[in-house]
Write an enzyme that holds these catalytic residues in place. Structure first.
Site, PDB file in Angstrom:
ATOM      1  CE1 TYR A 252      32.643  36.788  47.031  1.00 37.61           C
ATOM      2  CE2 TYR A 252      31.302  35.353  48.390  1.00 37.61           C
ATOM      3  CZ  TYR A 252      31.988  36.537  48.221  1.00 37.61           C
ATOM      4  OH  TYR A 252      32.034  37.445  49.234  1.00 37.61           O
ATOM      5  CG  HIS A 300      37.467  34.774  48.327  1.00 38.90           C
ATOM      6  ND1 HIS A 300      36.252  34.888  47.693  1.00 38.90           N
ATOM      7  CD2 HIS A 300      37.636  35.905  49.024  1.00 38.90           C
ATOM      8  CE1 HIS A 300      35.738  36.061  47.997  1.00 38.90           C
ATOM      9  NE2 HIS A 300      36.548  36.692  48.801  1.00 38.90           N
TER      10      HIS A 300
END
Ligand SMILES: *[C@@H]1O[C@H](CO)[C@@H](O)[C@H](O)[C@H]1NC(C)=O
Ligand SMILES: *[C@@H]1O[C@H](CO)[C@@H](O)[C@H](O)[C@H]1NC(C)=O
Ligand SMILES: *[C@@H]1O[C@H](CO)[C@@H](O)[C@H](O)[C@H]1NC(C)=O
Ligand SMILES: *[C@@H]1O[C@H](CO)[C@@H](O)[C@H](O)[C@H]1NC(C)=O
Ligand SMILES: *[C@@H]1O[C@H](CO)[C@@H](O)[C@H](O)[C@H]1NC(C)=O
Ligand SMILES: *[C@@H]1O[C@H](CO)[C@@H](O)[C@H](O)[C@H]1NC(C)=O
Length: 324
Positions: A252, A300
């Protein structure tokens, strides 16, 4: 959950420093600020995206037609949750996988209802308008702010958005003292003054429950709830950033990158400060001494996110101030 701040990204050395560009940008920003019109508080219903034509009163509007950018922005959902802006079960299922929360959509909806029983439902930001020039500073926490003297320049923007801990007291010369929106999730919570709106990023149902608990038990004694504006990022916006901007790379997006994409929707001119490494290639925060050199970007896709910032700068969509 340990969020890796966006400044801890690889690839920061891609950009040489250019003092001349800095001064030109400084002048442009200054002119932009003086040409701004007055604030309007708009309510939630109107359509979110300017289509084309002259969309703002700045010299150059971020959302003026650009295929690359408009391809990405046209798919954006409404960024903030509200009683009339709830998410689909599909989006919920994506969001649920971020933190492996087992509780179901019905439970999520119950919690969201409870949140809106507590907080005022108004979302306070100004929509784009041909009469307005909304200038924004998005301020990350990179050590490259140390010694930058950016403070007055940052404060000169109409809207200053800070992220996570981001103290200003004692660092005013480099980071300024104004905070319009403070992006936080429970682990990064700090007290806000009464002129700052909370931009709350929930990464799991627990975060929403935390919000309810915190504001009903502690905070309410200090500040009246009707004086607080809490804007809750929609899981649909996170999903949009992940799918449309990052093409599903990484698990994410980081808080910093979501904030940057959000600012593209809330502002007509965006200046970015405090992202990337410092001049020695270290990935520290401006408010604490360097402890270790971490180049990891955790969950990330940090390198990709950083490249987007550089790309937006090169396309002159945003002003990227690389620090000192
Ligand atoms: C927006 O652009 C389209 C074509 O690109 C044009 O047909 C339309 O009239 C424009 N709308 C406005 C409000 O300028
Ligand atoms: C979503 O919002 C609509 C109103 O906008 C409401 O009718 C509907 O019940 C909501 N759905 C859920 C699951 O809460
Ligand atoms: C909305 O935000 C603007 C600018 O940050 C502020 O001046 C105004 O007081 C806010 N409105 C409310 C109702 O808080
Ligand atoms: C912020 O700094 C400006 C000067 O740069 C000063 O005038 C102002 O009083 C400061 N505001 C606060 C709340 O400290
Ligand atoms: C905000 O806090 C300051 C002091 O910190 C106080 O003087 C002011 O009245 C407060 N404003 C509101 C609207 O509560
Ligand atoms: C900021 O820079 C000064 C001067 O180079 C240095 O002494 C100080 O330790 C730095 N602060 C942090 C938090 O790194």
């Amino acid at each position: 959950m340990d969020q890796i701040p966006i400044q801890e990204y690889q690839g920061a050395k891609m950009l040489p420093r250019k003092p001349l560009v800095f001064f030109v940008l400084l002048c442009v920003t200054t002119i932009g600020v003086f040409s701004r019109a007055s604030w309007i508080l708009t309510v939630y219903q109107d359509s979110f995206f300017p289509q084309n034509g002259s969309v703002c009163a700045c010299n150059k509007c971020l959302m003026e037609y650009d295929q690359w950018l408009s391809e990405r922005t046209k798919e954006s959902p409404e960024p903030f949750l509200s009683p009339t802006n709830n998410i689909s079960e599909d989006t919920f299922n994506w969001w649920k996988r971020i933190q492996y929360d087992r509780r179901n959509f019905a439970f999520y909806n119950k919690i969201v209802d409870k949140v809106f029983q507590i907080f005022p439902t108004k979302v306070n930001f100004t929509r784009s308008s041909p009469d307005l020039c909304r200038t924004c500073a998005v301020v990350g926490n990179s050590g490259n702010l140390n010694g930058s003297h950016y403070g007055p320049l940052i404060d000169f923007h109409d809207i200053v958005i800070r992220i996570n801990r981001a103290p200003t007291k004692g660092f005013e010369r480099d980071v300024g003292n104004k905070t319009t929106y403070h992006v936080m999730y429970p682990h990064s919570y700090r007290n806000l003054d009464n002129t700052t709106h909370l931009l709350f990023f929930p990464f799991k149902i627990y975060d929403l429950q935390w919000l309810i608990r915190f504001f009903t038990q502690r905070y309410v004694r200090v500040v009246k709830l009707d004086k607080i504006i809490v804007m809750i990022l929609s899981p649909a916006f996170m999903k949009y950033v992940h799918q449309v901007w990052l093409k599903q790379k990484g698990r994410y997006p980081s808080t910093g990158f979501i904030t940057l994409v959000l600012s593209l929707h809330m502002c007509d001119e965006v200046s970015v400060f405090g992202f990337g490494a410092d001049k020695n290639g270290n990935w520290n925060h401006y408010y604490e001494p360097l402890r270790n050199k971490r180049l990891r970007t955790g969950q990330h896709p940090g390198k990709l996110e950083y490249q987007f910032i550089v790309k937006l700068h090169e396309q002159q969509k945003i002003n990227f101030f690389r620090g000192w």
